[in-house]
Design an enzyme around this catalytic site. Structure first.
Site, PDB file in Angstrom:
ATOM      1  N   SER A  75       9.165 -13.934  84.184  1.00  0.00           N
ATOM      2  CA  SER A  75       7.898 -14.464  84.186  1.00  0.00           C
ATOM      3  C   SER A  75       7.906 -14.737  85.017  1.00  0.00           C
ATOM      4  CB  SER A  75       7.699 -15.398  82.869  1.00  0.00           C
ATOM      5  OG  SER A  75       6.603 -15.998  83.218  1.00  0.00           O
ATOM      6  N   TYR A 104      10.017 -23.467  78.704  1.00  0.00           N
ATOM      7  CA  TYR A 104       9.647 -22.197  79.660  1.00  0.00           C
ATOM      8  C   TYR A 104       9.978 -21.621  80.190  1.00  0.00           C
ATOM      9  CZ  TYR A 104       6.829 -17.999  79.817  1.00  0.00           C
ATOM     10  OH  TYR A 104       6.242 -16.821  79.645  1.00  0.00           O
TER      11      TYR A 104
END
Length: 250
Positions: free
Chosen positions: A142, A156
């Site tokens: 990501s 995350y």
């Protein structure tokens, strides 16, 4: 460029995984699709085989947090297809909560799924590729891996930073072999984690995002920001963004 005919995708029952499966089916590739929701997988497989009767699509139920099952399912896919030419480690989770808010359960699950479970998938894929002396490992990280974030993104971002480092280390380890390793760092792409993207700046619709992911994968470059515009440019300046700005993401 080597044609990667047999492609394994985890987390393929929805979101980016489903989108990539559709893109590769349209390109005539054989698919090995894994996810927890096998009913959705089977529905997708039936749809793809009907639309593209020349391809093979096989499915397996897989909870990537069952690490032993990861190795078993990957090997079953390899045996059934004869080889695995590309493995896309895509299964992930985005349900973190602010640190110290009493939701360690959510943060633990995010860290376990996005890092430890990804590590099991990377290990299983690399083991198969070493035996085959060929293959392409793709890991979906990501853009958030580039910096620490507050609030719901803390765990995350940490999990994605960890898996990015693991992927890069794996690439360095395998540099002198025929095995290729690609790290994908998507920006905001519509998925189950980003259902309503109307209020998210620079967000990309699901189909366009899947197309961009597949385009990046096919280059087999070590690292790709997806979509390339604007995320490649933003990556160059993101390290200089002050933490006061990052705080707003919380």
């Amino acid at each position: 460029m080597v044609l990667r005919k047999n492609i394994l995708i985890t987390g393929a029952s929805s979101g980016l995984g489903e989108g990539m499966a559709r893109q590769y089916a349209a390109r005539g590739r054989n698919l090995a699709l894994a996810a927890r929701r096998v009913d959705r997988l089977d529905t997708l497989a039936a749809e793809l085989k009907k639309a593209y009767p020349g391809i093979t699509v096989i499915t397996r139920k897989l909870d990537v947090n069952d690490h032993d099952q990861v190795f078993t399912v990957f090997e079953e896919f390899r045996e059934e297809l004869g080889s695995l030419d590309r493995v896309i480690v895509n299964a992930g989770l985005g349900k973190g909560q602010p640190i110290g808010s009493g939701r360690f359960d959510a943060n633990r699950q995010t860290l376990q799924t996005n890092f430890l479970a990804a590590a099991a998938q990377i290990e299983a894929a690399a083991g198969i590729f070493r035996k085959q002396k060929e293959g392409h490992l793709v890991v979906v990280s990501s853009f958030s891996a580039l910096r620490a974030f507050p609030g719901n993104l803390t765990a995350y971002a940490a999990s994605k930073a960890g898996v990015s480092a693991l992927t890069e280390g794996t690439r360095i380890e395998l540099m002198k072999t025929p095995i290729k390793v690609t790290q994908l760092l998507p920006g905001f792409i519509e998925s189950e984690m980003n259902v309503d993207i109307s209020k998210i700046p620079l967000a990309t619709k699901a189909e366009a995002g899947a197309q961009a992911l597949v385009k990046a994968i096919e280059t087999e470059k070590p690292k790709a920001f997806v979509p390339s515009w604007p995320w490649s440019l933003l990556a160059k300046v993101f390290r200089f963004v002050p933490v006061s700005v990052l705080k707003k993401f919380g």
